[in-house]
Design a protein around this motif. Sequence first.
Motif, mmCIF file in Angstrom:
data_model
loop_
_atom_site.group_PDB
_atom_site.id
_atom_site.type_symbol
_atom_site.label_atom_id
_atom_site.label_comp_id
_atom_site.label_asym_id
_atom_site.label_seq_id
_atom_site.Cartn_x
_atom_site.Cartn_y
_atom_site.Cartn_z
ATOM 1 N N UNK A 231 0.820 -1.239 0.090
ATOM 2 C CA UNK A 231 -0.030 -0.045 0.021
ATOM 3 C C UNK A 231 0.744 1.180 -0.039
ATOM 4 N N UNK A 232 1.934 1.202 1.035
ATOM 5 C CA UNK A 232 2.816 2.391 0.964
ATOM 6 C C UNK A 232 3.591 2.642 -0.320
ATOM 7 N N UNK A 256 0.458 8.878 3.734
ATOM 8 C CA UNK A 256 1.793 8.080 3.626
ATOM 9 C C UNK A 256 2.493 9.116 4.936
ATOM 10 N N UNK A 257 2.248 9.970 5.509
ATOM 11 C CA UNK A 257 2.687 10.434 6.553
ATOM 12 C C UNK A 257 2.383 9.779 7.902
ATOM 13 N N UNK A 258 3.285 10.012 8.813
ATOM 14 C CA UNK A 258 3.045 9.423 10.298
ATOM 15 C C UNK A 258 1.785 10.201 10.670
ATOM 16 N N UNK A 280 8.130 -1.648 10.141
ATOM 17 C CA UNK A 280 8.260 -2.654 9.473
ATOM 18 C C UNK A 280 8.031 -2.908 7.881
ATOM 19 N N UNK A 281 6.923 -1.821 7.667
ATOM 20 C CA UNK A 281 6.279 -2.037 6.389
ATOM 21 C C UNK A 281 7.323 -0.949 5.597
ATOM 22 N N UNK A 282 7.495 0.111 6.235
ATOM 23 C CA UNK A 282 8.347 0.996 5.511
ATOM 24 C C UNK A 282 9.884 0.521 5.281
ATOM 25 N N UNK A 288 12.772 -3.685 -0.569
ATOM 26 C CA UNK A 288 12.332 -4.309 -1.732
ATOM 27 C C UNK A 288 11.384 -3.755 -2.626
ATOM 28 N N UNK A 289 11.576 -2.320 -2.976
ATOM 29 C CA UNK A 289 10.628 -1.571 -3.445
ATOM 30 C C UNK A 289 10.178 -2.064 -4.846
#
Length: 302
Positions: A231-232, A256-258, A280-282, A288-289
């Motif tokens: 998603x990000x 996409x911001x905290x 962890x996701x970011x 692995x983008x």
Amino acid sequence: SKAWSIRDPPLPGGRAMASVSLIIPAHDESATLERGLRNVLTQACDDLDIEVIVVANGCTDDTVAIAEGLVGEFSAAGIDLQVHDDPVAGKTAALNFGDQCARGDVLFYCDADITMAPGTLRAMTSALQDPDIDLVSASQDYAMPQNRIVRGWANCYHASPYQRGDDVVHGLFGVTRAGRSRFGSFPETMADDRYLSLIFGRHERQRVDDAVIQIHYTESPAELIDQQARWTANNADIDRRFPELLADNAPAHNANRWPYFERPLPTVIDMACYGLVTVSARLRVLMRRSQILSRWDRARPA
């Protein structure tokens, strides 16, 4: 002006009927597709002419057989169910193929794993009678997970201004033919909802309160992290590729911001769970983008 309308109560001469096309891209959805398709049957009503277009793509399970097995049941309910099988996996190609098959005045795009409250398609179609509105989305009801980490993340997500605002286009959205004519094929992306929300200004899109979808969370923290990484990465990719759209129609709150949280505030444990999943996701996106952007799957619901 619109070429169709819904009138309630019915006029003496009978109701005008709006034709709608519900496009469902499906990749290995055997676990959820039957539930989702049977739910579509609850949308049948006298003033909607509904066709459902399932575009199975790259499936290695029973997705196609499950959908084809329901054609007769849909026909008995007065709904045309088309099932197309593309051997190549790809959500974008599935959406574009569904567009080519669709004949409706309104085009709906629906994830295979959501369910709709009765009357949802009717309410969303009715909202599109407003000549200023060309994109509608549904309100969201989440089946809260039992897993503590996933539930903590979800509690924070639901308290964020982004989720509570009107900008979220997720799971199910509909566009008029006039709105659909404003762009060509869907671009190669998993963030089709993000792309559409940037095509239309805030005054042209509406979340319909009387239209409700239920979204089922995974119970696996690892799958949630994987989902959030996709998603990000895909949302950021759309923003990078279409800066002119972002400048004109950016959401009121950047997902996409905290985030900061609105009251009632989540607990400290919830915030810790949110931080664990988000960081962890970011990190996964950083490592692995390119691999993430090329994948077509998502976390499975419970």
